[in-house]
Design an enzyme around this catalytic site. Structure first.
Site, PDB file in Angstrom:
ATOM      1  N   ARG A  81       4.234 133.124  30.514  1.00 24.74           N
ATOM      2  CA  ARG A  81       4.544 134.104  31.544  1.00 24.74           C
ATOM      3  C   ARG A  81       4.314 135.552  31.128  1.00 24.74           C
ATOM      4  O   ARG A  81       4.768 135.998  30.075  1.00 24.74           O
ATOM      5  CB  ARG A  81       6.003 133.942  31.954  1.00 24.74           C
ATOM      6  CG  ARG A  81       6.362 132.566  32.436  1.00 24.74           C
ATOM      7  CD  ARG A  81       7.845 132.304  32.357  1.00 24.74           C
ATOM      8  NE  ARG A  81       8.611 133.394  32.962  1.00 24.74           N
ATOM      9  CZ  ARG A  81       9.890 133.607  32.709  1.00 24.74           C
ATOM     10  NH1 ARG A  81      10.536 132.834  31.854  1.00 24.74           N
ATOM     11  NH2 ARG A  81      10.517 134.602  33.296  1.00 24.74           N
ATOM     12  N   ARG A 114       7.216 137.469  21.534  1.00 24.25           N
ATOM     13  CA  ARG A 114       5.925 137.117  22.125  1.00 24.25           C
ATOM     14  C   ARG A 114       4.813 137.056  21.082  1.00 24.25           C
ATOM     15  O   ARG A 114       3.844 136.322  21.224  1.00 24.25           O
ATOM     16  CB  ARG A 114       5.554 138.138  23.213  1.00 24.25           C
ATOM     17  CG  ARG A 114       6.420 137.992  24.486  1.00 24.25           C
ATOM     18  CD  ARG A 114       7.671 138.892  24.389  1.00 24.25           C
ATOM     19  NE  ARG A 114       8.679 138.588  25.383  1.00 24.25           N
ATOM     20  CZ  ARG A 114       8.813 139.224  26.520  1.00 24.25           C
ATOM     21  NH1 ARG A 114       7.988 140.185  26.847  1.00 24.25           N
ATOM     22  NH2 ARG A 114       9.763 138.903  27.355  1.00 24.25           N
ATOM     23  N   ARG A 143       7.224 129.968  29.004  1.00 23.19           N
ATOM     24  CA  ARG A 143       7.815 130.875  28.010  1.00 23.19           C
ATOM     25  C   ARG A 143       7.023 132.180  28.010  1.00 23.19           C
ATOM     26  O   ARG A 143       5.815 132.178  28.211  1.00 23.19           O
ATOM     27  CB  ARG A 143       7.781 130.249  26.614  1.00 23.19           C
ATOM     28  CG  ARG A 143       8.278 131.209  25.527  1.00 23.19           C
ATOM     29  CD  ARG A 143       8.231 130.633  24.141  1.00 23.19           C
ATOM     30  NE  ARG A 143       8.351 131.702  23.146  1.00 23.19           N
ATOM     31  CZ  ARG A 143       8.531 131.513  21.848  1.00 23.19           C
ATOM     32  NH1 ARG A 143       8.610 130.280  21.369  1.00 23.19           N
ATOM     33  NH2 ARG A 143       8.608 132.534  21.019  1.00 23.19           N
ATOM     34  N   HIS A 144       7.723 133.307  27.810  1.00 20.53           N
ATOM     35  CA  HIS A 144       7.042 134.567  27.552  1.00 20.53           C
ATOM     36  C   HIS A 144       6.443 134.498  26.150  1.00 20.53           C
ATOM     37  O   HIS A 144       7.176 134.537  25.150  1.00 20.53           O
ATOM     38  CB  HIS A 144       8.027 135.743  27.607  1.00 20.53           C
ATOM     39  CG  HIS A 144       8.491 136.112  28.984  1.00 20.53           C
ATOM     40  ND1 HIS A 144       7.611 136.378  30.015  1.00 20.53           N
ATOM     41  CD2 HIS A 144       9.734 136.294  29.494  1.00 20.53           C
ATOM     42  CE1 HIS A 144       8.296 136.701  31.105  1.00 20.53           C
ATOM     43  NE2 HIS A 144       9.583 136.649  30.816  1.00 20.53           N
ATOM     44  N   VAL A 145       5.149 134.384  26.036  1.00 18.41           N
ATOM     45  CA  VAL A 145       4.510 134.348  24.719  1.00 18.41           C
ATOM     46  C   VAL A 145       3.024 134.632  24.893  1.00 18.41           C
ATOM     47  O   VAL A 145       2.417 134.250  25.903  1.00 18.41           O
ATOM     48  CB  VAL A 145       4.722 132.976  24.025  1.00 18.41           C
ATOM     49  CG1 VAL A 145       4.013 131.849  24.764  1.00 18.41           C
ATOM     50  CG2 VAL A 145       4.298 133.020  22.560  1.00 18.41           C
TER      51      VAL A 145
END
Length: 349
Positions: A81, A114, A143-145
């Site tokens: 995301r 991230r 996931r924010h990554v």
């Protein structure tokens, strides 16, 4: 007498010689059979040990061990995301769809970080791979990554998807989000431009920030920022450099290779249309659910955010050269996918 004695001695020697030859002929096949038996028994024991070991310890095979398989898994989606781009809305839709479309959605922890070291990337790849093995059903992850290349760890890559937003709109959202978020460790602000320590500027508008040339709204070429491109470029430090041509080219290359669909928040209807038709197993019925349950993008709202004047938008648009290049390229790709689906009958333009 001597002749007799010599003849009597030669007879036993002859018999002994014949006996030795017979014994050799008889024993040799037995030794060969025993050797073959020992070898086969050793193999059986070794194979048994392997079977016994694998029956207790699950080992996920690498791509080289599996042989020729597709680079991307059609049954696994990974939504890495981009923040402040409507990602919570898309996660909500996936959670609603998992029941009717027979898949499981998994929210991965650790989204506060991230950028990952090589070891941390491998640990995340192993975590995802273990969940895939344990669940044994189609899965979606979020996931924010920044983008991770699973194949560099000799694992089959999930099919990536994402959702992006107009760069200036994203900047405005983040700027005013900071005004209502007191936590300086918030990951969404980690690589935003540094805020001035003088707190008398803490409530200034974006126009005032630009006019006063405060560091919070100043972007410097070659410095790292958490913008959109790193989420597609990857974990190389250069991916975060502002207006870096290499990062832009790498991001586009990764999209073509690993991202089946990338949506645009400002073109949400077209985005959902593409998702439902290009990734139908997971997104079948997404438009019905969206129009019945969500009549507008569902994202974190900041009621204190004022309108931003057009000249400020133009100012940042002129600065965000690579970000807008990528944004327009993604939007063009989205409409090309619609064109493939519907040809000249597409009602999007």
């Amino acid at each position: 007498m001597r002749k007799y004695l010599k003849r009597s001695l030669s007879l036993p020697l002859l018999l002994l010689f014949v006996f030795a030859i017979c014994l050799y002929i008889f024993i040799t096949p037995l030794e060969s059979s025993f050797a073959n038996y020992t070898k086969s028994a050793t193999i059986a024991v070794t194979e048994g040990a392997v079977v016994s070991s694998t029956s207790h310890k699950h080992v996920t095979k690498s791509l080289s061990e599996l042989g020729r398989i597709p680079e991307l898994s059609r049954h696994i989606l990974f939504f890495n995301r981009v923040p402040k781009s409507g990602s919570e809305m898309l996660v909500l839709l996936l959670q609603w769809l998992q029941g009717q479309n027979n898949f499981r959605h998994v929210r991965l922890r650790g989204g506060n970080k991230r950028t990952l070291s090589r070891l941390e990337q491998e640990q995340l790849v192993d975590e995802v791979t273990d969940v895939i093995r344990d669940k044994a059903v189609p899965l979606t992850f979020d996931r924010h990554v920044y983008f991770i290349n699973f194949t560099s760890f000799h694992k089959q890559s999930p099919t990536f998807i994402n959702l992006i937003r107009d760069p200036v709109q994203k900047l405005i959202s983040r700027f005013y989000y900071r005004r209502v978020t007191s936590n300086p460790r918030n990951p969404d602000l980690k690589f935003a431009p540094a805020i001035d320590l003088d707190r008398k500027y803490s409530q200034e508008s974006l126009e005032e920030c630009v006019t006063l040339k405060l560091s919070e709204c100043t972007f410097v070429h070659g410095l790292p920022y958490d913008l959109t491109i790193p989420y597609f470029c990857g974990q190389d430090p250069r991916c975060m450099y502002f207006n870096d041509k290499w990062a832009l080219a790498t991001a586009k290359s990764n999209v073509e290779r690993y991202f089946l669909a990338v949506g645009v928040l400002e073109e949400l209807n077209a985005t959902l249309e593409v998702f439902e038709n290009i990734v139908p197993y997971f997104f079948k019925g997404v438009q019905d659910i969206y129009f019945k349950e969500l009549f507008q993008p569902h994202h974190n709202k900041n009621k204190k955010r004022p309108d931003v004047k057009e000249y400020i938008r133009s100012y940042f648009k002129d600065i965000f050269v690579c970000e807008y290049d990528f944004y327009e390229w993604i939007k063009s790709r989205l409409f090309q996918q619609l064109q493939v689906l519907y040809g000249s009958n597409s009602h999007y333009h």
